[in-house]
Design an enzyme around this catalytic site. Structure first.
Site, PDB file in Angstrom:
ATOM      1  CB  THR A   1      55.477  35.106  -2.633  1.00  0.00           C
ATOM      2  OG1 THR A   1      56.083  34.014  -1.523  1.00  0.00           O
ATOM      3  CG2 THR A   1      54.363  34.623  -2.557  1.00  0.00           C
ATOM      4  CB  CYS A   2      58.940  37.741   0.924  1.00  0.00           C
ATOM      5  SG  CYS A   2      57.209  37.050   1.416  1.00  0.00           S
ATOM      6  CG  ASN A   3      57.795  34.209   3.118  1.00  0.00           C
ATOM      7  OD1 ASN A   3      58.585  33.965   4.297  1.00  0.00           O
ATOM      8  ND2 ASN A   3      56.348  34.330   3.887  1.00  0.00           N
TER       9      ASN A   3
ATOM     10  CB  SER B   1      51.627  30.538   4.781  1.00  0.00           C
ATOM     11  OG  SER B   1      50.395  30.687   3.856  1.00  0.00           O
TER      12      SER B   1
ATOM     13  CD  GLN C   1      51.757  36.729  -2.121  1.00  0.00           C
ATOM     14  OE1 GLN C   1      51.943  35.680  -0.897  1.00  0.00           O
ATOM     15  NE2 GLN C   1      52.731  37.570  -1.321  1.00  0.00           N
TER      16      GLN C   1
ATOM     17  N   GLY D   1      59.734  54.554  27.165  1.00  0.00           N
ATOM     18  CA  GLY D   1      60.596  53.692  26.586  1.00  0.00           C
ATOM     19  C   GLY D   1      60.814  53.648  25.214  1.00  0.00           C
ATOM     20  CB  ALA D   2      63.812  53.567  23.208  1.00  0.00           C
ATOM     21  N   GLY D   3      61.267  50.148  23.692  1.00  0.00           N
ATOM     22  CA  GLY D   3      61.885  48.853  23.078  1.00  0.00           C
ATOM     23  C   GLY D   3      61.673  48.916  21.770  1.00  0.00           C
TER      24      GLY D   3
END
Lengths: 423, 260
Positions: A53-55, A113, A124, A193-195
């Site tokens: 898996t990705c982890n 996890s 998975q 805003g663009a946070g």
């Protein structure tokens, strides 16, 4: 000669032992996974499976020779990805027998996890098992191991609340939204805003229903084109906020960009009842007095993080219960394995006793005259039952030892006493 | 047969309420799906019972307090079924159906004699009582929903998720439910009262404007104000107005039982 004890082996790395740059170099998929499984099974181990898996990347195998099994699995990873042993060995963990079983159970129950209680890992694990089975690299041990791991994963999710409660600010915002707006409903959203966090939250909220998105910022370039929303005048932010159902604010302003008096004035023309304001800025950009307005629900980033912490704490508590479920199940796998080892010997023992009985009956028959057919049948029946009962009693006594590591020496002693081989 | 129907209704109500209670406590859809078939069967059985009873009597069964209670329970059951079918996975039926059960159960224990002599039971009077009763049932639901609405709103607003969190429909859905019930109730009640006044006139009953009518109009006024000012009212005022309206409804029923 006694059959060799087959060990369940695990070699792997995860997010705790290796960074993403290492993990992405050793991940398995498609043909590479199939080829690696085949290579492992043809080099010694009788069974193999890969969870990638990705982890984490974990290889499970069954082999009589522990050293050989570990070596073959590490070689499998290196050869598949063109790596040197030295590159990945510092990141690997090696587990065997009960430790390997316990680890897979923990993984399946999402206790290992990155986000404890996450739901994807069970799917998975199922997929890893399905792929290994499709490649015919599993046998009785890994079949039992993975099937029981999947059952335990489901049991943990059903019997505990380990999966309950969101653990990210965005998910908590969506949870709150679920209490305010029906799913798939239409709502209007103003993003001031663009946070980065605001964008993450807005992205999650956008998926919730049919969102009419408006964006505003002092610097227009930063928000143009975001989320497919229309750009509105930052100077008219109070009017826009009053007209929207949800307002997310995340600017770098040092003071309030929305204040109560102006908002109250703008809200007089409001057509909707409840308004949800989320202030993700530090320092706060929404006047806290706005939260005191009757139909306004205001959450700051602190409030959202408190919810995240509460949820994380609850999950930790549930993890303790989940661990108890796993501990209770470890013994079951061990006993299954022990019975599996005992079965061939018990069969041989039955055959041995039957042969002894036949010899005794034959000798007795020559001295006292042949038995009648009926008498012979009755004798065979009675002695068959006696033999079965004796063997079952031995098996029960062995099972009562509980721990497979205590069963094996006794089993070996019995083999030696009777001079029997299982194979 | 009547007794059997009544007992079956009670049993089904128990099963339905049990299912919704489990759905509420678990916050999930599974038990609601379990409760809905019982609820549907309950409504069908209840409708059959009322129909057969009406045919046997030759009139609408609203001539006594007992009959009105059963009639109201039937309306409540039907309304909640419609609401649960249209609503998403969460429900409010667990708060409402116990009252329906009470409304079915109490008449069995009470004397339930007729309010008025049979000769007064024609077409107008059943229309008056039926429509007004339906309207008042809707008002009672509005009161209950306003309670839930203000409680859950305050819980979310004050960041103190209570037992209702995650278990009842979202605030906007509750607002829609309240608005619809108010609209329907505010039409039915004046229609029912109008039929009542017309019936009184046709019976040459001169005391039309009595305490009961005034109280009923008071209840209707409360809920009309609530309907038109819902967006502008504070939560506290919503609760106050709906409570006032509900108390007036209860008073109206009490006065009706005692011939005012």
């Amino acid at each position: 000669m006694a059959p060799e004890l087959k060990h369940t082996l695990l070699v792997g790395l995860n997010f705790k032992t290796a960074g993403v740059s290492v993990r992405e170099r050793v991940s398995f998929a498609g043909d590479l996974l199939a080829a690696t499984l085949e290579r492992i099974c043809s080099s010694g181990p009788s069974e193999a499976a890969i969870l990638s898996t990705c982890n984490r990347v974990e290889l499970y195998a069954v082999d009589e020779d522990v050293e050989r099994g570990f070596r073959v699995m590490v070689d499998g990873i290196c050869e598949a990805h063109g790596l040197e042993r030295g590159e990945i060995e510092p990141h690997l963990y090696f587990k065997r027998c009960e430790e390997a079983v316990s680890h897979l159970y923990s993984v399946s129950a999402s206790l290992d996890s990155m986000i404890v209680g996450e739901a994807q890992i069970l799917a998975q694990v199922k997929k890893a098992y399905a792929l290994a089975a499709a490649n015919r690299s599993t046998g009785s041990v890994l079949n039992k191991l993975f099937q029981s791991a999947i059952q335990i994963g489901k049991k943990v999710r059903n019997e505990t609340d380990i999966g309950q409660g969101s653990l990210s600010v965005g998910s908590v915002a969506v949870d709150l939204m679920r209490e305010i707006f029906p799913e798939h409903s239409s709502f209007s959203l103003l993003l001031l805003g663009a946070g980065e966090v605001a964008e993450l939250v807005a992205e999650q909220l956008k998926k919730y229903g049919n969102a009419d998105i408006r964006v505003a910022n002092r610097t227009l370039e930063k928000v143009e084109g975001k989320f497919g929303g229309r750009v509105v005048d930052f100077e008219k932010r109070h009017e826009e906020a009053a007209a929207c159902d949800i307002v997310i604010v995340s600017t770098a302003a040092p003071d309030y960009v929305l204040d109560r008096s102006r908002l109250e004035q703008a809200m007089k023309a409001r057509q909707s009842e409840v308004a949800f304001f989320v202030d993700l800025s530090v320092p706060r950009n929404i006047d806290p007095a706005i939260g005191e307005m009757d139909r306004v629900i205001l959450y700051s980033i602190d409030d959202l993080e408190k919810v995240v912490q509460t949820n994380a704490l609850k999950r930790s508590g549930e993890a303790v219960q989940a661990r108890a479920v796993i501990e209770g199940s470890l013994g079951d796998f061990g006993m299954w394995y022990a019975k599996r080892r005992m079965a061939p010997f018990m069969q041989k023992l039955r055959e041995h006793h039957a042969a002894t009985r036949d010899a005794v009956l034959a000798g007795y028959g020559r001295q006292a005259g042949d038995f009648s057919t009926g008498q012979m049948e009755a004798l065979l029946k009675i002695t068959d039952k006696l033999i079965a009962r004796q063997v079952d009693e031995i098996m029960l006594k062995l099972e009562q030892k509980g721990d497979p590591s205590r069963i094996d020496p006794t089993l070996n002693t019995l083999r030696d006493l009777y001079g029997l081989e299982s194979e | 047969m009547e007794e059997l129907a009544r007992i079956s209704t009670l049993v089904l109500t128990g099963l339905t309420v049990g299912g919704y209670l489990l759905a509420f406590l678990s916050g999930g859809e599974k038990f609601k799906r379990m409760a809905l078939p019982f609820h549907s069967l309950l409504f069908v059985l209840f409708t059959l019972y009322i129909s057969v009873y009406s045919l046997r009597l030759g009139r609408c069964p609203i001539a006594s307090g007992r009959e009105v209670m059963i009639f109201s329970a039937w309306i409540l059951t039907g309304l909640m079924l419609l609401n649960e079918l249209l609503c998403e996975r969460r429900s409010v039926a667990v708060f409402v159906l116990p009252f329906s059960a009470l409304a079915t159960f109490i008449p069995i224990l009470s004397e339930g004699g007729p309010w008025l002599p049979e000769k007064y039971i024609g077409t107008l009077f059943p229309l008056h009582v039926g429509l007004t009763a339906m309207g008042f049932v809707l008002y009672s639901l509005v009161f209950l929903l306003c309670l839930l609405y203000t409680k859950s709103f305050r819980d979310i607003k004050n960041k103190r998720p209570g037992p209702l969190f995650g278990r009842i429909p979202p605030l906007k859905t509750q607002e829609t439910q309240i608005r619809l019930l108010l609209a329907a109730g505010n039409l039915l009640v004046p229609a029912g009262l109008a039929f009542g006044i017309y019936w009184s006139l046709s019976q040459n009953l001169h005391e039309i404007v009595g305490p009961k009518l005034l109280v009923s109009l008071g209840a209707w006024t409360s809920f009309v104000v609530l309907m038109f000012r819902f967006r502008r009212l504070t939560l506290a005022r919503i609760l106050t107005l709906s409570t006032l309206g509900f108390l007036l409804v209860a008073l109206s029923f009490f006065l009706g039982r005692h011939g005012a």
